[in-house]
Design a protein around this motif. Structure first.
Motif, PDB file in Angstrom:
ATOM      1  N   GLY A 110       0.790  -1.215   0.000  1.00 21.49           N
ATOM      2  CA  GLY A 110       0.000   0.000   0.000  1.00 21.49           C
ATOM      3  C   GLY A 110       0.827   1.271   0.000  1.00 21.49           C
ATOM      4  O   GLY A 110       2.027   1.264  -0.258  1.00 21.49           O
ATOM      5  N   LYS A 111       0.167   2.371   0.300  1.00 23.87           N
ATOM      6  CA  LYS A 111       0.791   3.691   0.254  1.00 23.87           C
ATOM      7  C   LYS A 111       1.635   3.981   1.475  1.00 23.87           C
ATOM      8  O   LYS A 111       2.483   4.869   1.453  1.00 23.87           O
ATOM      9  CB  LYS A 111      -0.289   4.778   0.128  1.00 23.87           C
ATOM     10  CG  LYS A 111      -1.106   4.703  -1.145  1.00 23.87           C
ATOM     11  CD  LYS A 111      -2.173   5.788  -1.155  1.00 23.87           C
ATOM     12  CE  LYS A 111      -3.009   5.731  -2.428  1.00 23.87           C
ATOM     13  NZ  LYS A 111      -4.052   6.781  -2.448  1.00 23.87           N
ATOM     14  N   GLY A 112       1.396   3.280   2.549  1.00 22.45           N
ATOM     15  CA  GLY A 112       2.110   3.562   3.779  1.00 22.45           C
ATOM     16  C   GLY A 112       1.387   4.588   4.631  1.00 22.45           C
ATOM     17  O   GLY A 112       0.545   5.343   4.159  1.00 22.45           O
ATOM     18  N   ILE A 113       1.694   4.596   5.911  1.00 23.60           N
ATOM     19  CA  ILE A 113       1.161   5.578   6.847  1.00 23.60           C
ATOM     20  C   ILE A 113       2.185   6.697   6.930  1.00 23.60           C
ATOM     21  O   ILE A 113       3.347   6.453   7.237  1.00 23.60           O
ATOM     22  CB  ILE A 113       0.947   4.937   8.232  1.00 23.60           C
ATOM     23  CG1 ILE A 113       0.042   3.702   8.107  1.00 23.60           C
ATOM     24  CG2 ILE A 113       0.345   5.947   9.204  1.00 23.60           C
ATOM     25  CD1 ILE A 113       0.031   2.833   9.350  1.00 23.60           C
ATOM     26  N   ARG A 114       1.771   7.933   6.656  1.00 24.84           N
ATOM     27  CA  ARG A 114       2.727   8.997   6.384  1.00 24.84           C
ATOM     28  C   ARG A 114       2.692  10.141   7.393  1.00 24.84           C
ATOM     29  O   ARG A 114       1.638  10.469   7.935  1.00 24.84           O
ATOM     30  CB  ARG A 114       2.509   9.548   4.979  1.00 24.84           C
ATOM     31  CG  ARG A 114       2.666   8.476   3.901  1.00 24.84           C
ATOM     32  CD  ARG A 114       2.591   9.069   2.519  1.00 24.84           C
ATOM     33  NE  ARG A 114       2.837   8.043   1.517  1.00 24.84           N
ATOM     34  CZ  ARG A 114       3.288   8.305   0.302  1.00 24.84           C
ATOM     35  NH1 ARG A 114       3.534   9.550  -0.063  1.00 24.84           N
ATOM     36  NH2 ARG A 114       3.496   7.332  -0.544  1.00 24.84           N
ATOM     37  N   GLN A 115       3.852  10.725   7.583  1.00 31.59           N
ATOM     38  CA  GLN A 115       3.989  11.905   8.432  1.00 31.59           C
ATOM     39  C   GLN A 115       4.765  12.972   7.677  1.00 31.59           C
ATOM     40  O   GLN A 115       5.886  12.724   7.204  1.00 31.59           O
ATOM     41  CB  GLN A 115       4.758  11.542   9.705  1.00 31.59           C
ATOM     42  CG  GLN A 115       5.124  12.728  10.579  1.00 31.59           C
ATOM     43  CD  GLN A 115       3.909  13.393  11.201  1.00 31.59           C
ATOM     44  OE1 GLN A 115       3.215  12.796  12.008  1.00 31.59           O
ATOM     45  NE2 GLN A 115       3.647  14.625  10.820  1.00 31.59           N
TER      46      GLN A 115
END
Length: 380
Positions: A116-121
């Protein structure tokens, strides 16, 4: 090639707090950063970052996976180009990533399950202070830039032999040309992947497709040649697209962001590629030419190491000695599987036994551990 890639996301301007609410990615206080590293806590549903603002120069990401899934962590440009990354961080394990970063806006992404896109900061790198480089570092970067361009330049005619055979419907000629056409790409894969959009077009497997993504590239044709034993109606179109996408890669290589730390981290990424795809037999699941890719990945990693060796030798001579030893051992092990006079003729991977695969895996792991320390040694 990874099982799945981070997708390009539409750039939007949102506050960090809003981003945390939407993605589950939260920022913690700077007090957790300890020695100055940016602490990244990867979970199955969150990516906790100790700092959302830090100065330019050499940045260390101290990653801990507190989730139940294997994860990847990325530092990304706003357009999804990769600054640095670390794959295959198992549950309950830690990793440190050293990168050279300029002032600007970036994202740190955790990717639980490596899908997936990943969890981003969103993070901001402040200041205009460039990372300090020695003349040896600059020489290494210049030489590596020449190397990756040469690999791209040399790949195109080899790919054309492959795609011409596909367009002609000559299955046996296409099979023969398939593995050699991939060598330059495999040697420099981290640079190709850093662009974000080319790799999914040319090197994605069926199980790595994102929702709605059309399957194109080498592995789509690999399946037709070896499993289907016939070329489909769109084979010529696929061959044309592969030529076009790799020409795009060749033209863009010269503009790639290359630093001493990206070279060192890229070497480790190539070993991760071996561990996650080649040793398992997943990468070339139809042609079983995994050992050709394996060798090319090791060569690319070794090239980065050799260019950085003058710097690392000054800072960490014991590490250099260990890396020399482990590269030699792994190359010797690979030589056992040569099958023919050509330097890139290897035993079909389906003939490699479970015990032999374990031996190869152990050799990769023995090299990967000290190689993970090269970036820090270079900037020490």
């Amino acid at each position: 090639m990874r099982p799945a890639r981070l997708s390009v996301v539409t750039a939007t301007t949102v506050a960090v707090a809003a981003l945390a609410t939407v993605t589950g990615c939260t920022a913690k206080s700077d007090s957790t950063a300890g020695d100055g590293a940016v602490q990244v806590i990867a979970k199955d549903d969150a990516c906790e970052v100790s700092k959302t603002e830090f100065p330019s120069g050499h940045v260390e990401l101290a990653v801990e996976n507190k989730g139940s899934k294997v994860t990847e962590v990325y530092l990304l440009f706003p357009d999804d180009r990769i600054v640095t990354e670390r794959e295959n961080i198992g549950p309950g394990t830690k990793a440190k990533i050293t990168a050279e970063v300029k002032a600007g806006s970036y994202e740190i992404a955790c990717k639980p399950g490596m899908k997936g896109k990943g969890i981003r900061q969103k993070v901001t790198v402040t200041g205009g202070t460039a990372a300090k480089r020695s003349p040896e570092m600059d020489a290494a970067v210049a030489a590596y830039r020449t190397y990756v361009q040469e690999q791209a330049d040399e790949t195109l005619p080899k790919v054309k032999v492959f795609t011409d055979a596909v367009r002609a419907g000559n299955i046996e000629a296409a099979k023969k040309a398939y593995a050699p056409s991939r060598i330059g790409w495999e040697r420099t894969e981290p640079v190709a992947e850093s662009f974000g959009d080319i790799d999914p077009k040319v090197d994605t497997r069926a199980d790595g497709l994102e929702a709605g993504q059309k399957w194109t590239g080498w592995h789509r044709l690999e399946k037709e040649l070896w499993q289907d034993k016939k070329l489909g109606a769109d084979a010529k179109t696929l061959a044309d697209e592969l030529d076009k996408d790799l020409l795009d890669w060749q033209k863009r290589v010269g503009r790639a962001e290359i630093t001493p730390t990206s070279m060192a981290n890229g070497a480790k990424e190539l070993l991760d590629e071996v561990a996650s795809g080649k040793v398992t037999g997943e990468e070339e699941r139809y042609s079983h030419t995994d050992l050709v890719d394996f060798k090319a990945n090791v060569e690319g990693a070794e090239k980065s190491f050799e260019l950085l060796k003058p710097v690392a030798q000054k800072n960490e001579p014991a590490l250099v000695t260990e890396l020399d030893k482990q590269f030699a051992a792994l190359n010797t092990l690979l030589d056992k599987y040569r099958d023919g006079a050509d330097s890139y003729e290897f035993t079909s991977y389906e003939k490699v036994t479970k015990a032999q695969r374990k031996e190869l895996s152990d050799g990769v792991n023995a090299l990967a551990e000290p190689l993970s320390k090269l970036a820090a040694a270079v900037v020490k």
